[in-house]
Enzyme design. Structure first.
Site, PDB file in Angstrom:
ATOM      1  N   SER A 142      55.983  21.909  87.287  1.00 48.20           N
ATOM      2  CA  SER A 142      54.594  22.234  87.623  1.00 48.20           C
ATOM      3  C   SER A 142      54.349  21.749  89.048  1.00 48.20           C
ATOM      4  O   SER A 142      55.075  20.871  89.538  1.00 48.20           O
ATOM      5  CB  SER A 142      53.669  21.483  86.663  1.00 48.20           C
ATOM      6  OG  SER A 142      52.345  21.458  87.158  1.00 48.20           O
ATOM      7  N   TYR A 155      50.666  14.100  81.714  1.00 50.61           N
ATOM      8  CA  TYR A 155      51.244  15.374  82.161  1.00 50.61           C
ATOM      9  C   TYR A 155      51.937  15.206  83.512  1.00 50.61           C
ATOM     10  O   TYR A 155      53.084  15.636  83.703  1.00 50.61           O
ATOM     11  CB  TYR A 155      50.123  16.415  82.253  1.00 50.61           C
ATOM     12  CG  TYR A 155      50.573  17.829  82.537  1.00 50.61           C
ATOM     13  CD1 TYR A 155      50.914  18.682  81.484  1.00 50.61           C
ATOM     14  CD2 TYR A 155      50.629  18.328  83.831  1.00 50.61           C
ATOM     15  CE1 TYR A 155      51.310  20.000  81.734  1.00 50.61           C
ATOM     16  CE2 TYR A 155      51.024  19.635  84.086  1.00 50.61           C
ATOM     17  CZ  TYR A 155      51.355  20.472  83.037  1.00 50.61           C
ATOM     18  OH  TYR A 155      51.741  21.772  83.283  1.00 50.61           O
TER      19      TYR A 155
HETATM   20  P1  NAD Z   1      51.022  27.891  76.362  1.00 47.64           P
HETATM   21  O1  NAD Z   1      50.094  26.961  75.654  1.00 47.64           O
HETATM   22  O2  NAD Z   1      50.662  29.334  76.470  1.00 47.64           O
HETATM   23  O3  NAD Z   1      52.474  27.795  75.747  1.00 47.64           O
HETATM   24  C1  NAD Z   1      53.040  26.591  75.332  1.00 47.64           C
HETATM   25  C2  NAD Z   1      54.157  26.873  74.355  1.00 47.64           C
HETATM   26  O4  NAD Z   1      54.694  25.633  73.913  1.00 47.64           O
HETATM   27  C3  NAD Z   1      53.671  27.617  73.101  1.00 47.64           C
HETATM   28  O5  NAD Z   1      54.661  28.546  72.703  1.00 47.64           O
HETATM   29  C4  NAD Z   1      53.565  26.495  72.075  1.00 47.64           C
HETATM   30  O6  NAD Z   1      53.674  26.929  70.729  1.00 47.64           O
HETATM   31  C5  NAD Z   1      54.738  25.633  72.490  1.00 47.64           C
HETATM   32  N1  NAD Z   1      54.692  24.271  71.971  1.00 47.64           N
HETATM   33  C6  NAD Z   1      53.702  23.356  72.113  1.00 47.64           C
HETATM   34  N2  NAD Z   1      54.031  22.234  71.424  1.00 47.64           N
HETATM   35  C7  NAD Z   1      55.246  22.454  70.876  1.00 47.64           C
HETATM   36  C8  NAD Z   1      56.128  21.674  70.064  1.00 47.64           C
HETATM   37  N3  NAD Z   1      55.824  20.427  69.666  1.00 47.64           N
HETATM   38  N4  NAD Z   1      57.287  22.229  69.666  1.00 47.64           N
HETATM   39  C9  NAD Z   1      57.607  23.505  70.036  1.00 47.64           C
HETATM   40  N5  NAD Z   1      56.831  24.274  70.801  1.00 47.64           N
HETATM   41  C10 NAD Z   1      55.667  23.747  71.214  1.00 47.64           C
HETATM   42  O7  NAD Z   1      51.217  27.249  77.810  1.00 47.64           O
HETATM   43  P2  NAD Z   1      51.848  27.786  79.186  1.00 47.64           P
HETATM   44  O8  NAD Z   1      50.788  27.714  80.197  1.00 47.64           O
HETATM   45  O9  NAD Z   1      52.601  29.052  78.980  1.00 47.64           O
HETATM   46  O10 NAD Z   1      52.850  26.585  79.491  1.00 47.64           O
HETATM   47  C11 NAD Z   1      54.252  26.686  79.429  1.00 47.64           C
HETATM   48  C12 NAD Z   1      54.861  25.639  80.346  1.00 47.64           C
HETATM   49  O11 NAD Z   1      54.438  25.895  81.689  1.00 47.64           O
HETATM   50  C13 NAD Z   1      54.422  24.201  80.035  1.00 47.64           C
HETATM   51  O12 NAD Z   1      55.529  23.327  80.191  1.00 47.64           O
HETATM   52  C14 NAD Z   1      53.376  23.921  81.092  1.00 47.64           C
HETATM   53  O13 NAD Z   1      53.254  22.564  81.376  1.00 47.64           O
HETATM   54  C15 NAD Z   1      53.957  24.699  82.260  1.00 47.64           C
HETATM   55  N6  NAD Z   1      52.993  25.031  83.312  1.00 47.64           N
HETATM   56  C16 NAD Z   1      51.916  25.802  83.057  1.00 47.64           C
HETATM   57  C17 NAD Z   1      51.027  26.095  84.080  1.00 47.64           C
HETATM   58  C18 NAD Z   1      49.823  26.943  83.867  1.00 47.64           C
HETATM   59  O14 NAD Z   1      48.972  26.973  84.764  1.00 47.64           O
HETATM   60  N7  NAD Z   1      49.698  27.636  82.755  1.00 47.64           N
HETATM   61  C19 NAD Z   1      51.259  25.591  85.365  1.00 47.64           C
HETATM   62  C20 NAD Z   1      52.378  24.809  85.583  1.00 47.64           C
HETATM   63  C21 NAD Z   1      53.248  24.528  84.550  1.00 47.64           C
END
Ligand code: NAD
Length: 260
Positions: A142, A155
């Site tokens: 991130s 985080y």
């Molecule tokens: P999201 O909430 O859409 O997806 C998260 C996924 O993780 C889901 O499939 C959920 O079921 C799964 N998950 C959560 N807890 C779990 C567990 N204990 N076991 C198995 N699966 C689990 O979120 P996203 O925005 O797509 O995030 C995905 C990644 O991207 C994360 O690591 C997040 O930190 C990172 N990220 C997101 C952003 C953003 O702006 N959305 C920015 C930077 C980094």
């Protein structure tokens, strides 16, 4: 490009993870998807991947807080498809709170899912990759692996940890045809971002629109959310032969956020 390869994407029932899974399947890879959610909706996504791209898709319900379930997911992927060539550590959660009120269980959960799960998955996947002398390990870090924001102690700590884990494992695997990188998106419009809006409203005493404009997109010079497809395209590139010299890198895709 990835025909005959297998990719496992943690946290791929939604958001960025689902984007990676579909983009890698579009290149011909068989896919293990993982994550939580409604069973029927997950089954629909799994079969859509198979139908849309003519590959095989397997669903693992492994909980990323449980090391033994992570190891079993890797084992089952290798057993189902014959190899695990591309590992994407992507599952993640967020929690927003001032440090002195930060719930201890939330700290532990975020460190487990956003950081330790990547260690456990890499540890289980590396022996097979080393044997085959080819592998791609990508973690979704991130912008918060490079800079901090207030109220996100767990985080930001976990994501900085992912950047360090990436560099360490890249050095260990550099001569085995295995690259190890992390991708650092800025704000991508997914359920994870949508869900943190109410807590940020509370922590900063703002409306939802103010949070979007003055907190989220305030940091992003382009004033636009990054898209899931843009993040997935970067992962596909990292899986190509053209990217075989990129290892140990932390690649920003953040609309200029961390340039500031
Ligand atoms: P999201 O909430 O859409 O997806 C998260 C996924 O993780 C889901 O499939 C959920 O079921 C799964 N998950 C959560 N807890 C779990 C567990 N204990 N076991 C198995 N699966 C689990 O979120 P996203 O925005 O797509 O995030 C995905 C990644 O991207 C994360 O690591 C997040 O930190 C990172 N990220 C997101 C952003 C953003 O702006 N959305 C920015 C930077 C980094």
């Amino acid at each position: 490009m990835l025909k005959g390869k297998t990719a496992l994407v943690t946290g791929s029932t939604s958001g960025i993870g689902l984007g990676y899974a579909r983009a890698l399947a579009a290149e011909g890879a068989n896919i293990t998807i993982n994550g939580f959610g409604d069973a029927a909706a997950i089954e629909t996504e799994r079969t859509r991947i198979e139908k849309d791209f003519g590959v095989r898709a397997f669903y693992s319900p492994a909980d990323m807080t449980k090391p033994e379930e992570i190891a079993e997911m890797v084992r089952k992927t290798e057993q189902t498809f014959g190899s695990l060539d591309i590992l994407i550590n992507n599952a993640g959660i967020q929690f927003v709170s001032p440090i002195e009120e930060f719930p201890i269980d939330k700290w532990n959960q975020i460190i487990a899912i956003n950081l330790s799960a990547a260690f456990h998955a890499i540890r289980a996947a590396v022996p097979g990759m080393k044997k085959r002398k080819w592998g791609r390990i990508i973690s979704t870090a991130s912008a918060h692996s490079l800079v901090a924001s207030p109220f996100k102690a767990a985080y930001v700590s976990a994501k900085h940890g992912i950047a360090g884990l990436t560099k360490t494992v890249a050095l260990e695997l550099a001569t085995f045809g295995i690259t190890v990188n992390c991708i650092s998106p800025g704000y991508v419009w997914t359920p994870l971002v949508e869900k943190q809006i109410p807590d940020t409203m509370k922590a900063r005493n703002m409306t939802a629109d103010q949070v979007k404009r003055d907190v989220l997109l305030a940091a992003q010079p382009t004033k636009e959310f990054v898209t899931v497809e843009e993040v997935a395209a970067l992962a596909v590139y990292l899986c190509s032969d053209a990217a075989k010299a990129i290892t140990g890198a932390n690649l920003s895709i953040d609309g200029g956020w961390t340039a500031a």
